[in-house]
Design an enzyme around this catalytic site. Sequence first.
Site, PDB file in Angstrom:
ATOM      1  N   CYS A 111       0.176  -1.258  -0.165  1.00  0.00           N
ATOM      2  CA  CYS A 111       0.357  -0.152   0.035  1.00  0.00           C
ATOM      3  C   CYS A 111       0.735   1.183   0.225  1.00  0.00           C
ATOM      4  O   CYS A 111       0.199   2.347  -0.258  1.00  0.00           O
ATOM      5  CB  CYS A 111      -0.761  -0.462   1.338  1.00  0.00           C
ATOM      6  SG  CYS A 111      -2.150  -1.283   1.329  1.00  0.00           S
ATOM      7  N   HIS A 251      -3.004   7.315   2.306  1.00  0.00           N
ATOM      8  CA  HIS A 251      -3.883   5.496   1.884  1.00  0.00           C
ATOM      9  C   HIS A 251      -5.093   5.563   2.734  1.00  0.00           C
ATOM     10  O   HIS A 251      -5.121   5.823   3.499  1.00  0.00           O
ATOM     11  CB  HIS A 251      -2.158   5.008   2.349  1.00  0.00           C
ATOM     12  CG  HIS A 251      -3.210   3.418   2.622  1.00  0.00           C
ATOM     13  ND1 HIS A 251      -3.998   2.807   1.242  1.00  0.00           N
ATOM     14  CD2 HIS A 251      -3.018   2.071   2.952  1.00  0.00           C
ATOM     15  CE1 HIS A 251      -4.081   1.329   1.159  1.00  0.00           C
ATOM     16  NE2 HIS A 251      -4.070   1.370   2.488  1.00  0.00           N
ATOM     17  N   ASN A 281     -10.090   0.177   1.011  1.00  0.00           N
ATOM     18  CA  ASN A 281      -8.868  -0.592   0.974  1.00  0.00           C
ATOM     19  C   ASN A 281      -8.492  -0.893  -0.793  1.00  0.00           C
ATOM     20  O   ASN A 281      -8.734  -1.923  -1.120  1.00  0.00           O
ATOM     21  CB  ASN A 281      -8.365  -0.755   1.920  1.00  0.00           C
ATOM     22  CG  ASN A 281      -6.898  -1.443   1.368  1.00  0.00           C
ATOM     23  OD1 ASN A 281      -6.423  -0.531   1.383  1.00  0.00           O
ATOM     24  ND2 ASN A 281      -6.004  -1.455   2.798  1.00  0.00           N
TER      25      ASN A 281
HETATM   26  N1  COA Z   1     -17.938  -8.902  10.708  1.00  0.00           N
HETATM   27  C1  COA Z   1     -17.935  -9.150  12.442  1.00  0.00           C
HETATM   28  N2  COA Z   1     -16.792  -9.379  13.065  1.00  0.00           N
HETATM   29  C2  COA Z   1     -15.884  -9.469  12.710  1.00  0.00           C
HETATM   30  C3  COA Z   1     -15.596  -8.912  11.074  1.00  0.00           C
HETATM   31  C4  COA Z   1     -16.392  -8.453  10.432  1.00  0.00           C
HETATM   32  N3  COA Z   1     -15.686  -8.607   9.100  1.00  0.00           N
HETATM   33  N4  COA Z   1     -14.279  -9.594  11.278  1.00  0.00           N
HETATM   34  C5  COA Z   1     -14.008  -9.785  12.605  1.00  0.00           C
HETATM   35  N5  COA Z   1     -14.238  -9.819  13.509  1.00  0.00           N
HETATM   36  C6  COA Z   1     -14.965 -10.223  14.585  1.00  0.00           C
HETATM   37  C7  COA Z   1     -14.029 -11.161  15.101  1.00  0.00           C
HETATM   38  O1  COA Z   1     -14.008 -12.011  15.402  1.00  0.00           O
HETATM   39  C8  COA Z   1     -13.382 -10.943  16.556  1.00  0.00           C
HETATM   40  O2  COA Z   1     -14.696 -11.559  17.261  1.00  0.00           O
HETATM   41  P1  COA Z   1     -14.453 -11.920  19.024  1.00  0.00           P
HETATM   42  O3  COA Z   1     -14.520 -10.702  20.007  1.00  0.00           O
HETATM   43  O4  COA Z   1     -15.955 -13.180  19.410  1.00  0.00           O
HETATM   44  O5  COA Z   1     -12.929 -12.502  18.648  1.00  0.00           O
HETATM   45  C9  COA Z   1     -14.378  -9.236  16.945  1.00  0.00           C
HETATM   46  O6  COA Z   1     -14.551  -8.472  15.578  1.00  0.00           O
HETATM   47  C10 COA Z   1     -12.839  -8.179  17.059  1.00  0.00           C
HETATM   48  O7  COA Z   1     -12.018  -8.085  16.140  1.00  0.00           O
HETATM   49  P2  COA Z   1     -11.187  -7.584  16.203  1.00  0.00           P
HETATM   50  O8  COA Z   1      -9.976  -8.457  15.432  1.00  0.00           O
HETATM   51  O9  COA Z   1     -10.137  -6.900  17.390  1.00  0.00           O
HETATM   52  O10 COA Z   1     -11.118  -5.566  15.502  1.00  0.00           O
HETATM   53  P3  COA Z   1     -11.143  -4.796  15.566  1.00  0.00           P
HETATM   54  O11 COA Z   1     -11.453  -3.283  16.330  1.00  0.00           O
HETATM   55  O12 COA Z   1      -8.982  -4.514  15.635  1.00  0.00           O
HETATM   56  O13 COA Z   1     -11.360  -3.914  14.144  1.00  0.00           O
HETATM   57  C11 COA Z   1     -10.074  -4.012  11.941  1.00  0.00           C
HETATM   58  C12 COA Z   1     -10.395  -5.234  13.205  1.00  0.00           C
HETATM   59  C13 COA Z   1      -8.969  -5.042  10.694  1.00  0.00           C
HETATM   60  C14 COA Z   1     -11.100  -3.340  11.185  1.00  0.00           C
HETATM   61  C15 COA Z   1      -8.841  -2.998  12.407  1.00  0.00           C
HETATM   62  O14 COA Z   1      -7.869  -3.820  12.933  1.00  0.00           O
HETATM   63  C16 COA Z   1      -8.247  -2.792  11.214  1.00  0.00           C
HETATM   64  O15 COA Z   1      -8.220  -1.543  10.929  1.00  0.00           O
HETATM   65  N6  COA Z   1      -6.908  -3.060  11.621  1.00  0.00           N
HETATM   66  C17 COA Z   1      -5.937  -1.845  10.342  1.00  0.00           C
HETATM   67  C18 COA Z   1      -6.456  -2.910   9.203  1.00  0.00           C
HETATM   68  C19 COA Z   1      -6.208  -2.323   8.142  1.00  0.00           C
HETATM   69  O16 COA Z   1      -5.728  -0.861   7.375  1.00  0.00           O
HETATM   70  N7  COA Z   1      -4.948  -2.739   7.264  1.00  0.00           N
HETATM   71  C20 COA Z   1      -4.360  -2.655   6.030  1.00  0.00           C
HETATM   72  C21 COA Z   1      -3.397  -1.538   6.065  1.00  0.00           C
HETATM   73  S1  COA Z   1      -2.332  -1.275   4.574  1.00  0.00           S
END
Ligand code: COA
Length: 324
Positions: A111, A251, A281
């Site tokens: 990215c 980004h 993204n």
């Molecule tokens: N829908 C519903 N629930 C979901 C889900 C979805 N699409 N994806 C994950 N979950 C669940 C998980 O299983 C977890 O459940 P649990 O509590 O029962 O275990 C819960 O939601 C929380 O998951 P978590 O990973 O802690 O969520 P988060 O608040 O960290 O959000 C992201 C996840 C991916 C949105 C966040 O971590 C993020 O934005 N990270 C950066 C990612 C990114 O931008 N990557 C590219 C960079 S170039």
Amino acid sequence: MKTRIVGTGNYLPDNVLTNDDLSKMVDTSDEWIRTRTGICQRRIAKEDTTYSMGAGAAKEALKQAEIAGEEIDLIIVATSSAEYAFPNTASLIQSEIGAKHALCFDVSVACTGFIVAMSIADSMMCTGNYRKALVIGSEVLSSQLDWSDRSVCVLFGDGAGAVVMENSESDGCGLIDQEIHSDGNKGMVLTCGKNTADRITADGTLRTNQTIQMNGQEVFKFAVKKVPESIQTLLDRNHLSAEDVDYYILHQANKRIIESVAKRLHVSIEKFPMNLDRYGNTSAASIPILLHELSREHILKPGNLVILSGFGGGLSWGSLLIRL
Ligand code: COA
């Protein structure tokens, strides 16, 4: 001598995939995706390819710059989703736009790729050997997603964006400064394998790893730390306050990451335009897609001071300071 942007373009596939559509495919909901990421829908390529979308964006950028393909002497494509190892995507686009004098190559910095590609173009053009360049970000990340993994497949979309860069002697406009880094020690928190990443495991089974795998929380923490640090370094080195910059074009990964960067810099979120609600993204394509929208809508104006900032796999991150 400086290099400046003289044209922008983008190309988005027509096919829209909404959060509600996704909720029929995996156990997720519009509410979860919206609140965690800000994404409402994304475009998914059907007939389009990485190079056909890149060519579409390039043609629009050339039109805006009023430059013919033949005048381009350098094409760099930032992509992690090229159809071919060779010919590279840039060469395929060269053929589509008739840029028969251009040197063509791809860069792979996930990215952050578009930031790195602009930086390389700038360095090569400052030698005086290249005068007009096309820098393109194009991705079909939908082909690299595990559509049963709700934690990743809801985040990404397909598309392409492009800029035409030209050497400029004039009045302080152009790419002023840059700040780009990698940290391979943390690379495995965000991965996407290729064929060579297949492994025969100890029990003799083939483990394929050709989809995007991510530790979301680690990536989030990395982004909200490194992006403001990189921007602050550019500001300090150029004796600027955060307020002096007209727009921060980041980004488009996640609304919460962008809000956190704005907060850390003590700058109004109004200075951080976003379109991730519509496209998700799009990796290396997200910055030039947004640049073109802002240019087309006359939000960006000649003389504006902008910072472009990317972050992602590698891990990698970096920012460019540009006077338009
Ligand atoms: N829908 C519903 N629930 C979901 C889900 C979805 N699409 N994806 C994950 N979950 C669940 C998980 O299983 C977890 O459940 P649990 O509590 O029962 O275990 C819960 O939601 C929380 O998951 P978590 O990973 O802690 O969520 P988060 O608040 O960290 O959000 C992201 C996840 C991916 C949105 C966040 O971590 C993020 O934005 N990270 C950066 C990612 C990114 O931008 N990557 C590219 C960079 S170039």
